[in-house]
Design a protein around this motif. Structure first.
Motif, PDB file in Angstrom:
ATOM      1  N   LEU A   1       0.824  -1.207   0.000  1.00 57.19           N
ATOM      2  CA  LEU A   1       0.000   0.000   0.000  1.00 57.19           C
ATOM      3  C   LEU A   1       0.862   1.262   0.000  1.00 57.19           C
ATOM      4  O   LEU A   1       0.591   2.214  -0.740  1.00 57.19           O
ATOM      5  CB  LEU A   1      -0.928  -0.010   1.212  1.00 57.19           C
ATOM      6  CG  LEU A   1      -1.996   1.080   1.271  1.00 57.19           C
ATOM      7  CD1 LEU A   1      -2.930   0.966   0.068  1.00 57.19           C
ATOM      8  CD2 LEU A   1      -2.787   0.973   2.559  1.00 57.19           C
ATOM      9  N   ALA A   2       1.917   1.266   0.811  1.00 58.34           N
ATOM     10  CA  ALA A   2       2.835   2.412   0.822  1.00 58.34           C
ATOM     11  C   ALA A   2       3.523   2.562  -0.525  1.00 58.34           C
ATOM     12  O   ALA A   2       3.688   3.675  -1.044  1.00 58.34           O
ATOM     13  CB  ALA A   2       3.865   2.252   1.940  1.00 58.34           C
ATOM     14  N   GLY A   3       3.919   1.449  -1.115  1.00 59.31           N
ATOM     15  CA  GLY A   3       4.534   1.489  -2.441  1.00 59.31           C
ATOM     16  C   GLY A   3       3.566   1.999  -3.496  1.00 59.31           C
ATOM     17  O   GLY A   3       3.949   2.742  -4.396  1.00 59.31           O
ATOM     18  N   ALA A   4       2.301   1.602  -3.383  1.00 57.05           N
ATOM     19  CA  ALA A   4       1.287   2.074  -4.333  1.00 57.05           C
ATOM     20  C   ALA A   4       1.116   3.587  -4.232  1.00 57.05           C
ATOM     21  O   ALA A   4       0.988   4.282  -5.245  1.00 57.05           O
ATOM     22  CB  ALA A   4      -0.046   1.371  -4.076  1.00 57.05           C
ATOM     23  N   GLY A   5       1.142   4.098  -3.026  1.00 54.66           N
ATOM     24  CA  GLY A   5       1.024   5.553  -2.851  1.00 54.66           C
ATOM     25  C   GLY A   5       2.193   6.295  -3.471  1.00 54.66           C
ATOM     26  O   GLY A   5       2.013   7.281  -4.193  1.00 54.66           O
ATOM     27  N   SER A   6       3.404   5.804  -3.221  1.00 52.24           N
ATOM     28  CA  SER A   6       4.593   6.439  -3.799  1.00 52.24           C
ATOM     29  C   SER A   6       4.580   6.319  -5.315  1.00 52.24           C
ATOM     30  O   SER A   6       4.897   7.270  -6.032  1.00 52.24           O
ATOM     31  CB  SER A   6       5.867   5.794  -3.256  1.00 52.24           C
ATOM     32  OG  SER A   6       5.966   6.003  -1.879  1.00 52.24           O
ATOM     33  N   GLY A   7       4.216   5.138  -5.787  1.00 58.34           N
ATOM     34  CA  GLY A   7       4.159   4.926  -7.230  1.00 58.34           C
ATOM     35  C   GLY A   7       3.112   5.787  -7.904  1.00 58.34           C
ATOM     36  O   GLY A   7       3.308   6.259  -9.024  1.00 58.34           O
ATOM     37  N   ALA A   8       1.987   5.989  -7.234  1.00 58.71           N
ATOM     38  CA  ALA A   8       0.939   6.841  -7.802  1.00 58.71           C
ATOM     39  C   ALA A   8       1.431   8.268  -7.958  1.00 58.71           C
ATOM     40  O   ALA A   8       1.154   8.924  -8.984  1.00 58.71           O
ATOM     41  CB  ALA A   8      -0.309   6.794  -6.922  1.00 58.71           C
ATOM     42  N   TRP A   9       2.156   8.779  -6.981  1.00 56.84           N
ATOM     43  CA  TRP A   9       2.704  10.140  -7.100  1.00 56.84           C
ATOM     44  C   TRP A   9       3.698  10.221  -8.258  1.00 56.84           C
ATOM     45  O   TRP A   9       3.705  11.188  -9.023  1.00 56.84           O
ATOM     46  CB  TRP A   9       3.379  10.577  -5.804  1.00 56.84           C
ATOM     47  CG  TRP A   9       2.411  11.045  -4.780  1.00 56.84           C
ATOM     48  CD1 TRP A   9       2.080  10.428  -3.615  1.00 56.84           C
ATOM     49  CD2 TRP A   9       1.610  12.241  -4.834  1.00 56.84           C
ATOM     50  NE1 TRP A   9       1.132  11.157  -2.944  1.00 56.84           N
ATOM     51  CE2 TRP A   9       0.830  12.282  -3.660  1.00 56.84           C
ATOM     52  CE3 TRP A   9       1.476  13.271  -5.755  1.00 56.84           C
ATOM     53  CZ2 TRP A   9      -0.066  13.300  -3.396  1.00 56.84           C
ATOM     54  CZ3 TRP A   9       0.590  14.295  -5.484  1.00 56.84           C
ATOM     55  CH2 TRP A   9      -0.169  14.300  -4.321  1.00 56.84           C
ATOM     56  N   PHE A  10       4.552   9.203  -8.378  1.00 59.70           N
ATOM     57  CA  PHE A  10       5.515   9.192  -9.475  1.00 59.70           C
ATOM     58  C   PHE A  10       4.781   9.099 -10.812  1.00 59.70           C
ATOM     59  O   PHE A  10       5.114   9.813 -11.771  1.00 59.70           O
ATOM     60  CB  PHE A  10       6.495   8.022  -9.310  1.00 59.70           C
ATOM     61  CG  PHE A  10       7.539   7.989 -10.383  1.00 59.70           C
ATOM     62  CD1 PHE A  10       8.551   8.932 -10.417  1.00 59.70           C
ATOM     63  CD2 PHE A  10       7.502   7.013 -11.372  1.00 59.70           C
ATOM     64  CE1 PHE A  10       9.509   8.909 -11.413  1.00 59.70           C
ATOM     65  CE2 PHE A  10       8.452   6.985 -12.360  1.00 59.70           C
ATOM     66  CZ  PHE A  10       9.468   7.934 -12.396  1.00 59.70           C
ATOM     67  N   GLY A  11       3.780   8.231 -10.881  1.00 58.86           N
ATOM     68  CA  GLY A  11       2.986   8.110 -12.107  1.00 58.86           C
ATOM     69  C   GLY A  11       2.272   9.397 -12.459  1.00 58.86           C
ATOM     70  O   GLY A  11       2.173   9.771 -13.633  1.00 58.86           O
ATOM     71  N   LEU A  12       1.774  10.097 -11.448  1.00 60.39           N
ATOM     72  CA  LEU A  12       1.118  11.381 -11.686  1.00 60.39           C
ATOM     73  C   LEU A  12       2.097  12.383 -12.294  1.00 60.39           C
ATOM     74  O   LEU A  12       1.765  13.095 -13.244  1.00 60.39           O
ATOM     75  CB  LEU A  12       0.541  11.929 -10.379  1.00 60.39           C
ATOM     76  CG  LEU A  12      -0.153  13.292 -10.455  1.00 60.39           C
ATOM     77  CD1 LEU A  12      -1.406  13.196 -11.317  1.00 60.39           C
ATOM     78  CD2 LEU A  12      -0.492  13.786  -9.064  1.00 60.39           C
ATOM     79  N   LEU A  13       3.300  12.423 -11.763  1.00 59.57           N
ATOM     80  CA  LEU A  13       4.320  13.321 -12.305  1.00 59.57           C
ATOM     81  C   LEU A  13       4.619  12.993 -13.771  1.00 59.57           C
ATOM     82  O   LEU A  13       4.638  13.880 -14.626  1.00 59.57           O
ATOM     83  CB  LEU A  13       5.605  13.231 -11.471  1.00 59.57           C
ATOM     84  CG  LEU A  13       6.806  13.997 -12.029  1.00 59.57           C
ATOM     85  CD1 LEU A  13       6.555  15.497 -11.966  1.00 59.57           C
ATOM     86  CD2 LEU A  13       8.069  13.626 -11.290  1.00 59.57           C
TER      87      LEU A  13
END
Length: 160
Positions: free
Chosen positions: A71-83
């Motif tokens: 879940l923490a990885g998904a949150g970080s990945g989502a921010w990176f994907g958004l960028l």
């Protein structure tokens, strides 16, 4: 407040000698003294707060499981994907940019979850907790240049 100690190590280029005017057990008290001195018009460029006896303190915030790591990885990945999605959206035509941003965010969240899960799983229980590390000092000394020590002493109350 405790009794004054030896001055802290200064660079060889520093010509002004410094003196301890007060010592505190916590940083907010030292900060409060400097704030009072600033309010009183003291030239604060001649003040230093030095933490002595610095140590690291790790506060455990909870148990880490494979699911929480994913879940923490998904949150970080989502921010990176958004960028990345926003960067690609610059080149999108019309309302297509919204889909580019959404798809990149979902892909980032997916791969972040995969990497978070695998990273935690690979430790095989070697670190099954999350924590926050901070630096703390045993004492905070307020130093002033020797030229201003007499003036600074009037801001230090005997009850400190």
């Amino acid at each position: 407040m405790t009794t004054p100690h030896r001055p802290y190590d200064q660079p060889a280029a520093a010509s002004a000698r410094r003196e301890v005017i007060a010592s505190f057990d916590n940083y907010p008290d030292a900060q409060h003294l400097v704030d009072r001195m600033s309010d009183g018009g003291f030239p604060v460029a001649h003040i230093s707060i030095v933490g002595d006896g610095v140590r690291t303190v790790e506060r455990v915030t909870g148990r880490m499981t494979n699911g929480k790591a994913a879940l923490a990885g998904a949150g970080s990945g989502a921010w990176f994907g958004l960028l990345i999605g926003l960067l690609f959206a610059i080149f999108a035509v019309g309302p297509l940019w919204i889909w580019v941003v959404l798809i990149a965010t979902v892909i980032g969240a997916f791969w972040g979850a995969v990497f978070g899960f695998v990273a935690h799983w690979s430790t095989r229980g070697g670190r099954d907790f999350s924590s926050i590390q901070t630096l703390e000092a045993q004492r905070y000394d307020v130093y002033v240049s020797a030229d201003h020590a007499a003036e600074a002493a009037r801001y230090v109350t005997p009850t400190q």
